[in-house]
Design a protein around this motif. Structure first.
Motif, PDB file in Angstrom:
ATOM      1  N   VAL A 162       4.808 -17.421  -3.783  1.00  0.00           N
ATOM      2  CA  VAL A 162       4.187 -16.089  -3.861  1.00  0.00           C
ATOM      3  C   VAL A 162       5.150 -15.021  -3.364  1.00  0.00           C
ATOM      4  N   ASP A 163       5.431 -14.061  -4.222  1.00  0.00           N
ATOM      5  CA  ASP A 163       6.292 -12.932  -3.855  1.00  0.00           C
ATOM      6  C   ASP A 163       5.483 -11.646  -3.988  1.00  0.00           C
ATOM      7  N   MET A 164       6.045 -10.557  -3.521  1.00  0.00           N
ATOM      8  CA  MET A 164       5.512  -9.225  -3.788  1.00  0.00           C
ATOM      9  C   MET A 164       6.657  -8.408  -4.361  1.00  0.00           C
ATOM     10  N   LYS A 165       6.484  -7.945  -5.604  1.00  0.00           N
ATOM     11  CA  LYS A 165       7.552  -7.217  -6.278  1.00  0.00           C
ATOM     12  C   LYS A 165       7.027  -5.902  -6.828  1.00  0.00           C
ATOM     13  N   PHE A 166       7.872  -4.883  -6.753  1.00  0.00           N
ATOM     14  CA  PHE A 166       7.565  -3.632  -7.429  1.00  0.00           C
ATOM     15  C   PHE A 166       8.847  -3.068  -8.012  1.00  0.00           C
ATOM     16  N   ARG A 167       8.695  -2.196  -8.997  1.00  0.00           N
ATOM     17  CA  ARG A 167       9.845  -1.573  -9.661  1.00  0.00           C
ATOM     18  C   ARG A 167       9.852  -0.075  -9.380  1.00  0.00           C
ATOM     19  N   SER A 224       1.027  -1.902  15.538  1.00  0.00           N
ATOM     20  CA  SER A 224       0.901  -1.317  14.201  1.00  0.00           C
ATOM     21  C   SER A 224       2.234  -1.421  13.473  1.00  0.00           C
ATOM     22  N   VAL A 225       2.160  -1.472  12.158  1.00  0.00           N
ATOM     23  CA  VAL A 225       3.357  -1.437  11.328  1.00  0.00           C
ATOM     24  C   VAL A 225       3.148  -0.353  10.278  1.00  0.00           C
ATOM     25  N   THR A 226       4.176   0.471  10.088  1.00  0.00           N
ATOM     26  CA  THR A 226       4.104   1.580   9.136  1.00  0.00           C
ATOM     27  C   THR A 226       5.267   1.478   8.151  1.00  0.00           C
ATOM     28  N   VAL A 227       4.964   1.739   6.890  1.00  0.00           N
ATOM     29  CA  VAL A 227       5.989   1.810   5.855  1.00  0.00           C
ATOM     30  C   VAL A 227       5.855   3.152   5.139  1.00  0.00           C
ATOM     31  N   ARG A 228       6.995   3.836   4.994  1.00  0.00           N
ATOM     32  CA  ARG A 228       7.040   5.083   4.241  1.00  0.00           C
ATOM     33  C   ARG A 228       7.952   4.921   3.024  1.00  0.00           C
ATOM     34  N   VAL A 229       7.635   5.637   1.949  1.00  0.00           N
ATOM     35  CA  VAL A 229       8.462   5.665   0.743  1.00  0.00           C
ATOM     36  C   VAL A 229       8.997   7.088   0.577  1.00  0.00           C
ATOM     37  N   TRP A 230      10.341   7.205   0.587  1.00  0.00           N
ATOM     38  CA  TRP A 230      10.989   8.505   0.402  1.00  0.00           C
ATOM     39  C   TRP A 230      11.510   8.613  -1.029  1.00  0.00           C
ATOM     40  N   ASN A 254       0.817  -1.217   0.000  1.00  0.00           N
ATOM     41  CA  ASN A 254       0.000   0.000   0.000  1.00  0.00           C
ATOM     42  C   ASN A 254       0.849   1.264   0.000  1.00  0.00           C
ATOM     43  N   ALA A 255       2.002   1.213   0.651  1.00  0.00           N
ATOM     44  CA  ALA A 255       2.891   2.381   0.646  1.00  0.00           C
ATOM     45  C   ALA A 255       3.396   2.664  -0.765  1.00  0.00           C
ATOM     46  N   ILE A 256       3.807   1.621  -1.494  1.00  0.00           N
ATOM     47  CA  ILE A 256       4.319   1.853  -2.850  1.00  0.00           C
ATOM     48  C   ILE A 256       3.156   2.150  -3.809  1.00  0.00           C
ATOM     49  N   TYR A 257       1.968   1.629  -3.482  1.00  0.00           N
ATOM     50  CA  TYR A 257       0.755   1.923  -4.261  1.00  0.00           C
ATOM     51  C   TYR A 257       0.505   3.425  -4.263  1.00  0.00           C
ATOM     52  N   PHE A 258       0.531   4.037  -3.081  1.00  0.00           N
ATOM     53  CA  PHE A 258       0.265   5.474  -2.979  1.00  0.00           C
ATOM     54  C   PHE A 258       1.482   6.320  -3.360  1.00  0.00           C
ATOM     55  N   ALA A 259       2.651   5.695  -3.480  1.00  0.00           N
ATOM     56  CA  ALA A 259       3.825   6.400  -4.009  1.00  0.00           C
ATOM     57  C   ALA A 259       3.811   6.431  -5.535  1.00  0.00           C
ATOM     58  N   GLY A 260       2.916   5.664  -6.155  1.00  0.00           N
ATOM     59  CA  GLY A 260       2.807   5.647  -7.611  1.00  0.00           C
ATOM     60  C   GLY A 260       3.853   4.810  -8.300  1.00  0.00           C
TER      61      GLY A 260
END
Length: 575
Positions: free
Chosen positions: A463-468, A490-496, A428-434
């Motif tokens: 099953v993996d989860m991959k993004f570019r 809770s667990v939080t992930v941020r994309v900088w 979801n973090a990388i989803y909203f990072a585009g």
């Protein structure tokens, strides 16, 4: 005396007559010179356009008027099934009108032959062309790029230490560029279509030559190690397996010869060079500091130029044994410098997400461990993130605890259970990072602690989860957990990175609801009870905005299964 006077009188008469003839002829010659003037020969023409008897200036004007339309008519170059239509100017073709007139003759002259040519002669001449060779070559190259089928050279590589032919030689078919250029020049002003001739291109290395090398040079090349003296640092042993992993045989100087992939060779010998005590260069990287990303600077080191090493190894490959070589030690710069890192724009949070989980000990352990492994991950533009690669195999020895997982529609215990929580949060973090979603798989069952249709599970085997990182900027992930066992965590992930889009998720659309099956009773020792769940389909869109404008949307679909209820114990007689 009388005879003498008679002869003298006769001579004088002859001289007078001769002088008169000279005067008469000279007058005609002079008249011809001025009559011819600077005109073009009477019968001259250029590219079929008559210009005889005109002054050069008038002749040039006449040519421009007559050839102007023809000179600008598009040319159609054909080769095989391909066509290329181009304006003559774009192809570097034009008429040099002044030179064309000059070639046809004309201009004042005292030469009797030239005067006669102007007055009575002249002939047809081709137009003189002004050709921009670079433009013409580029035009023909554009056609050739569409048509050319280059020859394929046979090559030899290795499977382990065994030489094998990796490519068969094959003829090609290419445009004859020089002949086509001549044909274009000849066709200009006369026809609009030019057929580019195609010729056969033979490979530099044939299949037969490659096959002959298998038991010869290619086998000898990996027959023994090479002892390489590295400056004063010591000896680097390049073993046969190092050679085979970085060596091929292909076209070299018109024949078959050894070719090193210097990057692969560098990777093969890196451990050996490190043992010599040479300070290795260190690439810059970007990782997480206490509150924001920080750059870990690059550092130059000492080492061996891999191209120099490859060149030193080549002469030894023909020796079956006793191989030695030498290379110098040189400064080796980092391949990714501090300045490179600073240009990547890792400046602000462009995507973030938080999920919450029950306070079981295994969840705190596994999700916390996953967050630590994710935290500080740095991706350059174009690089791919793999959750399985980042977390590694989930084993007890690696510090993972057993916990709940789903297998075949049943809840079971698995080592590393609960890490789908970290996977979903990262997705979801990388989803909203585009960033580009390469692969993710939602759970087969829906759990309401996750956003419906927007979550991801994980399995080491399947099953993996991959993004570019499909952006031109760097990406750094930040991850952490809060809470303690016994309480909700809770667990939080941020994309900088640098923001490119504003991302929104459309409202999910649910359909095709499916009821759970009949209750299953399980009196085995390993029974885990489970509640009934309804299955359904869902779809939604990821919406990409720039300002207020929607520039792209991406559809996501998923089908959740129903969950059959499981009761631990024997089935009641009245059930």
């Amino acid at each position: 005396m009388a005879n003498t006077r008679t002869l003298s009188t006769t001579a004088k008469i002859g001289i007078g007559v001769g002088a008169g003839l000279v005067v008469l002829l000279g007058g005609g010659y002079l008249a011809g010179h001025f009559l011819a003037g600077e005109n073009v020969p009477r019968n001259a023409s250029v590219a079929g356009v008559p210009i005889g008897g005109l002054t050069p200036e008038t002749a040039e004007h006449t040519l421009r008027a007559a050839l102007g339309e023809r000179s600008e008519k598009p040319l159609v170059l054909t080769a095989g099934d391909e066509k290329l239509t181009v304006a003559p100017g774009e192809a570097g073709l034009a008429v040099d009108y002044a030179a064309s007139v000059a070639q046809a003759g004309g201009g004042r002259s005292w030469n009797p032959a030239a005067i006669l040519t102007v007055l009575f002669g002249g002939s047809e001449h081709p137009a003189v062309l002004a050709v921009d060779t670079a433009r013409l070559d580029a035009t023909i190259g554009g056609l050739a790029d569409k048509v050319d089928v280059p020859a394929v050279d046979a090559t030899v590589g290795y499977t382990g230490l065994k030489p094998v032919r990796t490519t068969e030689g094959a003829d090609g078919r290419v445009v004859d560029r020089a002949a086509t250029a001549e044909a274009v020049r000849a066709a200009y002003l006369t026809t609009s279509t030019v057929d580019a001739p195609l010729v056969t291109a033979a490979p530099v290395v044939t299949t037969a030559e490659a096959d002959a090398a298998l038991a010869g040079p290619a086998a000898t090349a990996v027959a023994a190690p090479v002892d390489v003296a590295v400056g004063d640092a010591g000896t680097l042993v390049v073993r046969p397996e190092h050679l085979a992993a970085s060596l091929t045989f292909g076209p070299v100087d018109g024949g078959l010869g050894p070719v090193f992939d210097v990057k692969k060779l560098e990777a093969q010998v890196k451990p050996g060079l490190a043992k010599l005590g040479l300070k290795q260069p260190r690439d810059a990287t970007i990782t997480m500091g206490k509150t924001k990303p920080r750059i870990v600077p690059s550092a130059d080191g000492l080492g061996v130029d891999p191209a120099e090493l490859a060149a030193a190894l080549v002469p030894t490959l023909a020796q079956p044994s006793g191989r030695t070589a030498s290379v110098g030690v040189s400064a080796r710069p980092a391949s990714f410098t501090t300045a490179d890192a600073e240009k990547l724009g890792v400046k602000k949070v462009i995507g973030k997400f938080t999920t919450y989980f029950p306070g079981t000990a295994y969840r705190y352990n596994n999700i916390g461990k996953a967050a630590k492994l994710i935290n500080g991950t740095f991706l350059k533009p174009g690089e791919v993130f793999s959750m399985n690669k980042t977390l590694g195999k989930r084993t007890k020895k690696a510090g993972w605890m057993a916990g709940g997982a789903i297998d075949g529609g049943r809840i079971v215990e698995r080592q590393g259970g609960g890490i789908s929580q970290a996977t979903t949060t990262t997705f979801n973090a990388i989803y909203f990072a585009g960033l580009e979603d390469i692969y993710h798989k939602p759970h087969s069952l829906y759990f309401n602690r996750y956003p419906v249709g927007r979550e991801a599970t994980l399995d080491w085997v399947s099953v993996d989860m991959k993004f570019r990182n499909d952006s031109p900027y760097g990406v750094v992930l930040q991850a952490w957990i809060t809470g303690r066992p016994g309480t909700t965590g809770s667990v939080t992930v941020r994309v900088w990175s640098t923001k490119r889009y504003t991302i929104k998720a459309s409202k999910p659309v649910l359909s095709n609801y499916r009821a759970p099956g009949k209750t299953v009773y399980d009196d085995s020792d390993g029974c885990i009870p489970q509640s009934a769940m309804t299955g359904f389909d869902v779809h939604h869109y990821r919406l990409f905005y720039k300002g207020d404008k929607l520039v792209k949307k991406e559809r996501f679909n998923w089908r959740y299964n129903s969950l059959t209820p499981v009761v631990c114990g024997k089935k009641p007689s009245d059930a």
